[in-house]
Design an enzyme around this catalytic site. Structure first.
Site, PDB file in Angstrom:
ATOM      1  N   GLU A  97       0.974  -1.190   0.024  1.00 27.01           N
ATOM      2  CA  GLU A  97       0.038   0.082   0.102  1.00 27.01           C
ATOM      3  C   GLU A  97       0.878   1.404  -0.079  1.00 27.01           C
ATOM      4  O   GLU A  97       1.300   1.929   1.001  1.00 27.01           O
ATOM      5  CB  GLU A  97      -1.069  -0.015   1.506  1.00 27.01           C
TER       6      GLU A  97
ATOM      7  N   LYS B 156      -2.393  -1.835  -3.406  1.00 29.88           N
ATOM      8  CA  LYS B 156      -3.392  -1.165  -2.869  1.00 29.88           C
ATOM      9  C   LYS B 156      -3.149   0.151  -2.700  1.00 29.88           C
ATOM     10  O   LYS B 156      -2.438   0.827  -1.981  1.00 29.88           O
ATOM     11  CB  LYS B 156      -3.663  -1.684  -1.332  1.00 29.88           C
TER      12      LYS B 156
END
Length: 332
Positions: A176, A218
């Protein structure tokens, strides 16, 4: 192990489903609880997470749940461990493994994610507790002088080292790299920062021999800063986001799950819908889904307010938002 990780990655981005990020640190959830008049204790945090995880039919829209260290050790009021509860619904339990942000020395305004020390032991413990995937978040600030290349590289290296350790231990890593919405920058500045961030990330992942086939990205959507006078509409967000992804993300990656990044539930769903509609037009090679926290939880938490009598209404609000996000995955 490789075939198992491939199956887990595919399940996380299954058609019409996405992820619930319920991995807020105790400090973060305390702030959110305070905003709705709830005291943050181990018991109230457990009650709230149980409300989400036991919402009837949540598995129709949620493929996986990212848990926090405290939460993966908790159980329902009936004594069922949360990972076991989720697995029984066909929902994959996951775990946030980073240790949060610290300032990057000599780079004002930029931050670095800590948590590599002792990570192997934590990963093994989490796997034994039922986790099948993990998450590590890096944050990238945007301004007229940020991000800097050293900050991008430091965070990319940490994400790559984390991802490699996950794969060694049979856990699918969610990487992420969040370009923050904080600030007055326009959508073009976000595009440039996001492109640079993802270039550095995938170069680092390749250097550390991480298998692209066994990870989930992500990322942020490409958006103007929250304080920018001109906010782009869903079509422009979709165009910029997909242009950036097609420049930076290998086709071997099995899926992309967007964070909401502080967007409202309706805005995040509208942008996700537009992204998937455009992806169908331009032939994007990856499934594009969601990994939302606030966009799924802000409304239910405000309804719940720590009161048992509000539980059913809060669960319905959660399901409504999950259904909206899942519909956006299909472009509808």
């Amino acid at each position: 192990m490789a075939s198992e990780m491939a199956a887990i990655a595919a399940q996380l981005v299954a058609p019409g489903k996405g992820l619930l990020a319920a991995d807020e640190s105790n400090r973060t959830i305390e702030k959110r609880f305070r905003s709705v008049g709830v005291e943050s204790t181990e018991a109230t945090r457990r009650d709230y997470r149980e409300l989400l995880f036991t919402a009837p039919g949540m598995e129709q829209y949620i493929s996986g749940v990212i848990l926090f260290d405290e939460t993966i050790r908790q159980a329902t009021a009936d004594g069922v461990p949360f990972p076991e509860l989720l697995a029984a619904k066909g929902v994959l339990p996951g775990i946030k493994v980073d240790k949060g942000l610290v300032d990057l020395p000599f780079f004002p305004g930029e931050r670095f994610t800590q948590g590599l020390d002792g990570l192997e032991e934590r990963l093994e413990d989490y796997r034994q507790r039922g986790a099948r995937f993990a998450k590590w978040r890096a944050v990238i600030a945007v301004s007229d002088r940020l991000p800097t290349l050293p900050a991008l590289r430091a965070n990319a290296e940490a994400l790559a080292r984390y991802a490699g350790l996950c794969q060694v231990h049979g856990l699918v890593p969610i990487v992420e790299p969040e370009v923050l919405m904080d600030g007055s920058h326009d959508i073009e500045a976000c595009f440039q920062a996001t492109e640079a961030t993802q270039h550095e990330l995938f170069e680092a992942l390749a250097r550390y021999r991480v298998a692209f086939e066994h990870l989930i990205l992500k990322p942020n959507m490409v958006l103007a800063g929250a304080d920018c006078p001109r906010q782009a509409g869903p079509e422009e967000v979709a165009e910029k986001t997909l242009q950036c992804l097609k420049r930076t993300v290998p086709a071997a990656v099995p899926g992309i799950a967007f964070l909401s990044g502080g967007q409202s539930d309706t805005t995040a769903a509208a942008n996700l819908k537009a992204i998937n509609q455009r992806a169908a037009q331009v032939g994007a090679p990856w499934p594009l889904t969601f990994s939302f926290s606030r966009a799924l939880q802000a409304g239910p938490m405000a309804i719940w307010r720590g009161q048992a009598e509000n539980r059913a209404a809060a669960q319905q609000a959660f399901l409504d938002r999950a259904r909206l996000a899942a519909a956006a995955v299909a472009g509808g």
